[in-house]
Design an enzyme around this catalytic site. Structure first.
Site, PDB file in Angstrom:
ATOM      1  N   ASN A 261     -10.116   5.202   3.671  1.00 34.23           N
ATOM      2  CA  ASN A 261     -11.386   4.542   3.356  1.00 34.23           C
ATOM      3  C   ASN A 261     -11.211   3.099   2.907  1.00 34.23           C
ATOM      4  OD1 ASN A 261     -13.079   6.709   3.950  1.00 34.23           O
ATOM      5  ND2 ASN A 261     -12.542   7.708   2.024  1.00 34.23           N
ATOM      6  N   GLY A 262     -10.249   2.861   2.016  1.00 34.88           N
ATOM      7  CA  GLY A 262     -10.038   1.501   1.515  1.00 34.88           C
ATOM      8  C   GLY A 262      -9.644   0.559   2.638  1.00 34.88           C
ATOM      9  N   THR A 263      -8.709   1.008   3.459  1.00 32.63           N
ATOM     10  CA  THR A 263      -8.185   0.186   4.556  1.00 32.63           C
ATOM     11  C   THR A 263      -9.275  -0.169   5.561  1.00 32.63           C
ATOM     12  OG1 THR A 263      -6.096   1.343   4.320  1.00 32.63           O
ATOM     13  CG2 THR A 263      -6.434   0.133   6.382  1.00 32.63           C
TER      14      THR A 263
ATOM     15  N   MET B 149      -3.757  17.534  -3.418  1.00 34.45           N
ATOM     16  CA  MET B 149      -4.370  16.204  -3.532  1.00 34.45           C
ATOM     17  C   MET B 149      -5.839  16.287  -3.114  1.00 34.45           C
ATOM     18  SD  MET B 149      -1.661  13.256  -2.551  1.00 34.45           S
ATOM     19  CE  MET B 149      -0.392  12.782  -3.714  1.00 34.45           C
TER      20      MET B 149
ATOM     21  N   GLU C  37      -7.217  18.015  -6.728  1.00 32.50           N
ATOM     22  CA  GLU C  37      -6.926  17.038  -7.800  1.00 32.50           C
ATOM     23  C   GLU C  37      -8.178  16.518  -8.527  1.00 32.50           C
ATOM     24  OE1 GLU C  37      -5.297  13.804  -5.672  1.00 32.50           O
ATOM     25  OE2 GLU C  37      -4.802  12.627  -7.431  1.00 32.50           O
TER      26      GLU C  37
ATOM     27  N   ARG D 192      -1.167  -0.661  -1.477  1.00 35.68           N
ATOM     28  CA  ARG D 192      -2.594  -0.445  -1.755  1.00 35.68           C
ATOM     29  C   ARG D 192      -3.307  -1.776  -2.022  1.00 35.68           C
ATOM     30  NH1 ARG D 192      -4.359   4.631  -1.624  1.00 35.68           N
ATOM     31  NH2 ARG D 192      -2.926   6.335  -2.092  1.00 35.68           N
TER      32      ARG D 192
ATOM     33  N   ASP E 107      -6.551  13.379   3.199  1.00 38.35           N
ATOM     34  CA  ASP E 107      -7.770  13.848   2.530  1.00 38.35           C
ATOM     35  C   ASP E 107      -8.894  14.197   3.511  1.00 38.35           C
ATOM     36  OD1 ASP E 107      -6.515  13.437   0.116  1.00 38.35           O
ATOM     37  OD2 ASP E 107      -7.321  11.421  -0.134  1.00 38.35           O
TER      38      ASP E 107
ATOM     39  N   GLN F 222       3.143  16.633  -0.279  1.00 40.73           N
ATOM     40  CA  GLN F 222       2.067  16.818   0.712  1.00 40.73           C
ATOM     41  C   GLN F 222       1.991  15.677   1.707  1.00 40.73           C
ATOM     42  OE1 GLN F 222      -1.729  18.394  -1.568  1.00 40.73           O
ATOM     43  NE2 GLN F 222      -0.349  17.382  -2.965  1.00 40.73           N
TER      44      GLN F 222
ATOM     45  N   TYR G 168       3.403  14.570  -4.129  1.00 43.77           N
ATOM     46  CA  TYR G 168       3.693  13.737  -2.947  1.00 43.77           C
ATOM     47  C   TYR G 168       4.387  14.474  -1.814  1.00 43.77           C
ATOM     48  CZ  TYR G 168       1.961  10.129  -5.895  1.00 43.77           C
ATOM     49  OH  TYR G 168       1.114   9.398  -6.689  1.00 43.77           O
TER      50      TYR G 168
END
Ligand code: F6P
Length: 361
Positions: free
Chosen positions: A116-118, A182, A235, A81, A140, A287, A285
């Site tokens: 999204n972050g990537t 999640m 979540e 991450r 997600d 999932q 996890y």
């Protein structure tokens, strides 16, 4: 799509970043097979997401490296991450290191597989002058500008199977079963698997819930002879009271309630509100693990081969996306810094309500 015209990308690096999901290897294989076999490009695999690009952990990928991985879960490249832009001075050093390695390894382009972050980092690197292509990966399904990310379908199938299994034990014991999926910021996974699994109540972050409304719904069901209920909770779901709190007060509230996660809290609140025996299961996890569904294998492969075509054409600064049944580019600025949430007027919410599902209000 052929290879008759001039090929713009000779060498590219590929990485997977953020949380893993089923379909990453299928996408890697799609990009690499097409790039290698059709366009004869040189491919460098980057280990551990952006972390490997910062430290210079790159190695050439040969056909045997991306053979036999279509069905495999996780990512052969590893992930992290790491967010290189998310800090001050050190952050600047990390971006500098990325740019240096990009040039040192003579990359013409960078392919980043992530959520999204990537893709936000990909966009920022494109702003720094690197040639970047993003691929939409996440269970997600919350990437702006993309109707469906790979990983979502597999996770939905896992959640649905879990709900089915919890259904029979709920019925045997006349219990309320709370299942936590999640989805910290967006409720797509909880919503879709909840509908697929026949959830009686579905709670998502976009719709703060009223425990009184949930209690009424469960009691009404009981009155009609239904001796058990299924409650699916994403979540990031929150109550109407919490929605009014600022960050600090919400944190304090979470500490005071002393439950490991929202699923347990909702279970406790239901017991207090209704007196019905309630159990909670957090899917966690599981999932994200295991083999991709057939649908995700196809989707990830389509994203991958389209990315190779775009690399060949030199079409950079894009997210390879799905809109309707079409796979094509959207500008990386579209997903950057955003989360695709479930809109309050999404027809799927009406579908859920039409079959009698309570959305917590
Ligand atoms: O991949 C996104 C996600 O699945 C979110 O729904 C969840 O909140 C998060 O990953 C948790 O993953 P990790 O513990 O790896 O950060």
């Amino acid at each position: 799509m052929g290879n008759s015209s001039q090929i713009i990308t000779n060498t590219f690096g590929i990485l997977t970043a953020g949380g893993d999901c089923p379909g990453l290897n299928a996408a890697i294989r799609g990009v690499c097979r097409a790039a290698h076999d059709r366009y004869h490009m040189k491919i460098l695999g980057i280990a551990g997401g952006y972390r490997g690009l910062i430290s210079g952990d790159l190695r050439p990928l040969q056909p045997q490296d991306f053979s036999g991985i279509l069905t495999r879960g996780g990512t052969i490249l590893g992930t992290s991450r790491e967010k290189p832009f998310k800090s001050t001075e050190i952050g600047e050093d990390k971006v500098k290191a990325i740019k240096e390695n990009y040039h040192k390894y003579k990359l013409d382009a960078l392919v980043v597989l992530g959520g999204n972050g990537t893709n936000t980092t990909g966009y920022l690197l494109a702003q720094e002058g690197l040639n970047v292509l993003g691929l939409p990966k996440t269970i997600d399904n919350d990437i702006e500008g993309c109707e469906r990310s790979f990983g979502f379908h597999s996770a939905m199938a896992i959640c649905t199977e879990a709900i089915d299994r919890l259904h029979s034990t709920a019925a045997s014991h006349n219990r309320v079963m709370v299942i936590e999926t999640m989805g910290r910021k967006a409720g797509w996974l909880g919503l879709y698997s909840g509908i697929a699994g026949g959830g009686d109540v579905i709670l998502i972050p976009e719709i703060p819930y009223d425990i009184k409304a949930i209690g009424r719904h469960l009691k009404e069901r009981a009155k009609t002879g239904k001796t058990f209920s299924i409650v699916v909770v994403a979540e990031g779901a929150l109550s109407i009271e919490e929605a009014k709190m600022d960050k600090k007060d919400r944190k304090k509230f979470h500490t005071e309630t002393a439950v490991p996660s929202i699923g347990y809290r909702v279970a406790r609140e239901i017991e207090t509100e209704t007196g019905m025996e309630t159990r909670a299961t957090v899917l966690g996890y599981v999932q994200r693990g295991g083999i991709p569904s057939a649908s995700d294998r196809v989707l990830a492969t389509r994203f991958g081969t389209t990315a190779a075509d775009m690399l060949a054409r030199g079409e950079y600064g894009k997210l390879v996306s799905q809109i309707g049944n079409e796979i094509g580019p959207v500008d990386l600025s579209v997903p950057a810094g955003k989360t695709k949430k479930v809109p309050r007027d999404d027809p799927i919410l009406d579908t859920a309500m039409a079959v009698g599902t309570c959305l917590g209000i």
